[in-house]
Write a protein that holds these residues in place. Structure first.
Motif, PDB file in Angstrom:
ATOM      1  N   ALA A 229       6.345  -3.351  11.045  1.00 31.62           N
ATOM      2  CA  ALA A 229       6.620  -4.147   9.860  1.00 31.62           C
ATOM      3  C   ALA A 229       6.138  -3.367   8.655  1.00 31.62           C
ATOM      4  O   ALA A 229       5.211  -2.564   8.751  1.00 31.62           O
ATOM      5  N   GLY A 231       5.667  -3.458   4.094  1.00 31.18           N
ATOM      6  CA  GLY A 231       5.666  -4.242   2.874  1.00 31.18           C
ATOM      7  C   GLY A 231       4.933  -3.483   1.790  1.00 31.18           C
ATOM      8  O   GLY A 231       4.541  -2.340   1.996  1.00 31.18           O
TER       9      GLY A 231
ATOM     10  N   ILE B  69       0.408   4.449   4.992  1.00 31.15           N
ATOM     11  CA  ILE B  69       0.169   4.015   3.610  1.00 31.15           C
ATOM     12  C   ILE B  69       0.799   5.023   2.677  1.00 31.15           C
ATOM     13  O   ILE B  69       0.613   6.226   2.838  1.00 31.15           O
ATOM     14  N   SER B  70       1.567   4.548   1.694  1.00 34.46           N
ATOM     15  CA  SER B  70       1.993   5.478   0.654  1.00 34.46           C
ATOM     16  C   SER B  70       1.339   5.009  -0.635  1.00 34.46           C
ATOM     17  O   SER B  70       1.484   3.866  -1.063  1.00 34.46           O
ATOM     18  N   VAL B  71       0.605   5.926  -1.217  1.00 38.84           N
ATOM     19  CA  VAL B  71      -0.321   5.562  -2.287  1.00 38.84           C
ATOM     20  C   VAL B  71       0.374   5.225  -3.598  1.00 38.84           C
ATOM     21  O   VAL B  71       0.091   4.207  -4.226  1.00 38.84           O
ATOM     22  N   ARG B  74       2.706   2.202  -3.402  1.00 36.95           N
ATOM     23  CA  ARG B  74       1.963   1.078  -2.821  1.00 36.95           C
ATOM     24  C   ARG B  74       2.694   0.402  -1.661  1.00 36.95           C
ATOM     25  O   ARG B  74       2.910  -0.815  -1.648  1.00 36.95           O
ATOM     26  N   ARG B  75       3.037   1.204  -0.682  1.00 35.01           N
ATOM     27  CA  ARG B  75       3.702   0.647   0.504  1.00 35.01           C
ATOM     28  C   ARG B  75       2.772   0.758   1.697  1.00 35.01           C
ATOM     29  O   ARG B  75       1.969   1.703   1.789  1.00 35.01           O
ATOM     30  N   PHE B  76       2.965  -0.176   2.594  1.00 31.50           N
ATOM     31  CA  PHE B  76       2.215  -0.114   3.837  1.00 31.50           C
ATOM     32  C   PHE B  76       3.153  -0.421   4.992  1.00 31.50           C
ATOM     33  O   PHE B  76       4.045  -1.263   4.869  1.00 31.50           O
ATOM     34  N   ALA B  77       2.967   0.255   6.104  1.00 34.16           N
ATOM     35  CA  ALA B  77       3.730  -0.079   7.305  1.00 34.16           C
ATOM     36  C   ALA B  77       2.865   0.115   8.530  1.00 34.16           C
ATOM     37  O   ALA B  77       1.978   0.976   8.554  1.00 34.16           O
ATOM     38  N   LYS B  97       0.707  -6.730   9.349  1.00 36.88           N
ATOM     39  CA  LYS B  97       1.066  -6.290   8.004  1.00 36.88           C
ATOM     40  C   LYS B  97       0.470  -7.227   6.949  1.00 36.88           C
ATOM     41  O   LYS B  97      -0.153  -6.781   5.996  1.00 36.88           O
ATOM     42  N   ILE B 101      -2.161  -6.173   4.134  1.00 35.32           N
ATOM     43  CA  ILE B 101      -1.727  -6.202   2.733  1.00 35.32           C
ATOM     44  C   ILE B 101      -2.552  -7.185   1.903  1.00 35.32           C
ATOM     45  O   ILE B 101      -2.847  -6.930   0.731  1.00 35.32           O
ATOM     46  N   PHE B 104      -5.388  -5.258   0.903  1.00 32.80           N
ATOM     47  CA  PHE B 104      -4.978  -4.181   0.004  1.00 32.80           C
ATOM     48  C   PHE B 104      -4.777  -4.718  -1.420  1.00 32.80           C
ATOM     49  O   PHE B 104      -5.092  -4.040  -2.382  1.00 32.80           O
ATOM     50  N   SER B 105      -4.225  -5.929  -1.506  1.00 28.89           N
ATOM     51  CA  SER B 105      -3.992  -6.512  -2.837  1.00 28.89           C
ATOM     52  C   SER B 105      -5.302  -6.702  -3.596  1.00 28.89           C
ATOM     53  O   SER B 105      -5.332  -6.723  -4.808  1.00 28.89           O
ATOM     54  N   PHE B 109      -9.127  -1.439   0.633  1.00 31.70           N
ATOM     55  CA  PHE B 109      -8.300  -0.671   1.566  1.00 31.70           C
ATOM     56  C   PHE B 109      -8.968  -0.496   2.922  1.00 31.70           C
ATOM     57  O   PHE B 109      -8.358  -0.646   3.964  1.00 31.70           O
TER      58      PHE B 109
END
Lengths: 233, 146
Positions: A229, A231, B69-71, B74-77, B97, B101, B104-105, B109
């Motif tokens: 997943a 997001g 994580i893409s910094v 700001r994506r996470f999978a 997820k 997240i 992360f918000s 992290f």
């Protein structure tokens, strides 16, 4: 002629100096059952928390773990490799004779060396694991100068591993009248042989691969496996 | 933040490495973390590509998991290989997820990942318990792009 004699004497002196230096290995005497902080890098709190963990580990696993820190190996055995010196200590203190299973965690501050000496029985298959523990748990803290935390983390992980694995070792050693190491190897092979029956049918992968090949490859081939997943935050 | 390897502080990194190491003792599956600059439109695809390039695919049990994580965007999978994916429900990945997240918000992290690692590690050790001594050399558990 005189020069040659002088040279010969000089060489003889040098050689004898080298030999005596070799014999001049000082073996420090252990002052504590668990921690011998000859380098003085551990605080009283460090020592007590590490000691209590070592005590627990030894109760649970029957293995004695000893921590030794020295400032520099040169103080005890000039020119000696830290790992060799750790082994010398391991033998001189007769660590294995106490319980049959012993591990020596040896830290030499100035040499920037950590080594874990294991009892002869375990050496083969624990080596990699120990390297992993030293690398992941101890070295990062040592680099920060936090020896107490590094040793604490290392010992904690080590005792976790030992507690988990003594059970398997004991079972293997009990049921097979050969050395524990070999018995364990057999156990691993047995598990590997028995495993495929449970789930991974060998044929399955091949058919999946064939099916994948038959499918028209619209997207990248990577897309046909796994899941997850995603997001954003 | 030009250098993404500074995404985690040394302490955070240490704690994450420890969590990953701990998880690795309980299961044959391996969990890793990959930090990249940008994922683009398809973070799950980026995670899948990272999964392959990290050499996590084609393990014996097909049960490795990658936290991606893409910094900058700001994506996470979270991405798992075939076998673990077959065992868990699709909602499981969603749960992981969301849990990650949510932290992360709040810019937490490390906590997000630690939570994610705990959830995934529990599943992995349940489905794929490690019954042998781990002799595989573990390369870097957390890797950075560039």
């Amino acid at each position: 002629m005189r020069k040659t004699v002088f040279l010969m004497i000089f060489t003889a002196l040098l050689l004898s100096a080298a030999f005596t230096a070799r014999a001049d290995v000082i073996i420090p005497q252990p002052a504590d059952e668990y921690i011998n902080d000859f380098a003085g890098v551990l605080t009283a709190t460090d020592k007590s928390s590490i000691s209590s963990m070592l005590r627990q580990a030894s109760l649970k696993t029957g293995a004695s773990i000893e921590v030794v820190t020295v400032n520099s190996v040169a103080d005890y055995a000039p020119g000696e490799d830290p790992e060799n010196f750790a082994l010398t200590l391991f033998k001189a203190w007769k660590l294995e004779e106490k319980t049959g299973k012993a591990i020596l965690i040896f830290v030499s501050i100035k040499d920037r060396q950590v080594s874990m000496e294991l009892g002869s029985a375990k050496q083969g298959f624990y080596d990699n694991l120990m390297r992993k523990v030293v690398k992941a748990r101890m070295v990062p803290n040592f680099k920060e100068g936090d020896y107490g935390r590094g040793i604490y983390e290392g010992v904690r992980t080590l005792s976790q591993i030992l507690t988990k694995q003594t059970d398997i070792m004991d079972i293997a050693a009990r049921y097979l009248p050969i050395g524990g190491a070999f018995a364990f190897l057999l156990l691993v092979i047995l598990i590997l042989v028995l495993l495929p029956k449970k789930g991974n049918k060998p044929g399955q992968d091949k058919t999946a691969e064939k099916a994948a090949k038959k499918q028209p490859q619209k997207k990248e081939t990577q897309d046909i496996f796994g899941g997850g997943a995603a997001g954003s935050w | 933040m030009a250098d993404i390897s500074m995404f985690f502080s040394l302490d955070d990194r240490m704690e994450l490495e420890s969590a990953l190491l701990n998880a690795s003792y309980k299961t044959t599956g391996e969990i890793r973390i990959r930090v990249e600059k940008k994922a683009g439109r398809d973070p799950l695809g980026a995670a899948r590509r990272a999964f392959i390039s990290a050499g996590l695919k084609n393990s014996h049990d097909r049960n490795n998991v990658l936290f991606y994580i893409s910094v900058f965007d700001r994506r996470f999978a979270v991405f798992g290989d075939d076998e673990i994916n077959k065992k868990v429900s699709p909602e499981f990945w969603e749960t992981v997820k969301k849990a990650v997240i949510a932290k992360f918000s709040e810019r937490e992290f490390k906590l997000g990942l630690l939570g994610g690692i705990t959830i995934v590690s529990e599943k992995l050790s349940g489905f794929f318990p490690d019954e042998k001594i781990d002799l595989k050399e573990n390369p870097e558990s957390i890797t950075f792009e560039g």
